[in-house]
Design a protein around this motif. Structure first.
Motif, PDB file in Angstrom:
ATOM      1  N   TYR A   1      -7.776   0.142  -6.140  1.00 32.99           N
ATOM      2  CA  TYR A   1      -7.522   1.516  -5.705  1.00 32.99           C
ATOM      3  C   TYR A   1      -7.732   2.477  -6.871  1.00 32.99           C
TER       4      TYR A   1
ATOM      5  N   VAL B   1       0.832  -1.210   0.000  1.00 31.49           N
ATOM      6  CA  VAL B   1       0.000   0.000   0.000  1.00 31.49           C
ATOM      7  C   VAL B   1       0.861   1.253   0.000  1.00 31.49           C
TER       8      VAL B   1
ATOM      9  N   HIS C   1      -8.088   5.489  -1.406  1.00 33.16           N
ATOM     10  CA  HIS C   1      -9.454   4.986  -1.595  1.00 33.16           C
ATOM     11  C   HIS C   1      -9.434   3.703  -2.406  1.00 33.16           C
ATOM     12  N   TYR C   2     -10.123   2.694  -1.898  1.00 32.84           N
ATOM     13  CA  TYR C   2     -10.197   1.413  -2.610  1.00 32.84           C
ATOM     14  C   TYR C   2     -11.562   0.782  -2.416  1.00 32.84           C
TER      15      TYR C   2
END
Length: 60
Positions: free
Chosen positions: A29, A2, A34-35
């Protein structure tokens, strides 16, 4: 993984997927923070790339 997303988006990547085989899951993502989470028998929908994939077929 990430932590590596931000540079990708800085270089113009519009969508990034992280695949987690042990969970039969994919995180999609559309920004570094934001995912959307998809798993098992869901239909993954990447709205940025206009792609839909049945996860059952991915993890067969």
């Amino acid at each position: 993984m990430v932590e590596k997303l931000e540079p990708y988006f800085d270089f113009g990547v519009k969508s990034c997927w992280i695949v987690i085989p042990t969970l039969q899951a994919i995180l999609v993502y559309d920004s570094p923070t934001h995912y959307e989470f998809y798993h098992e028998d869901e239909i993954l929908k990447d709205k940025i790339l206009n792609i839909e994939i049945d996860l059952k077929k991915v993890f067969e």
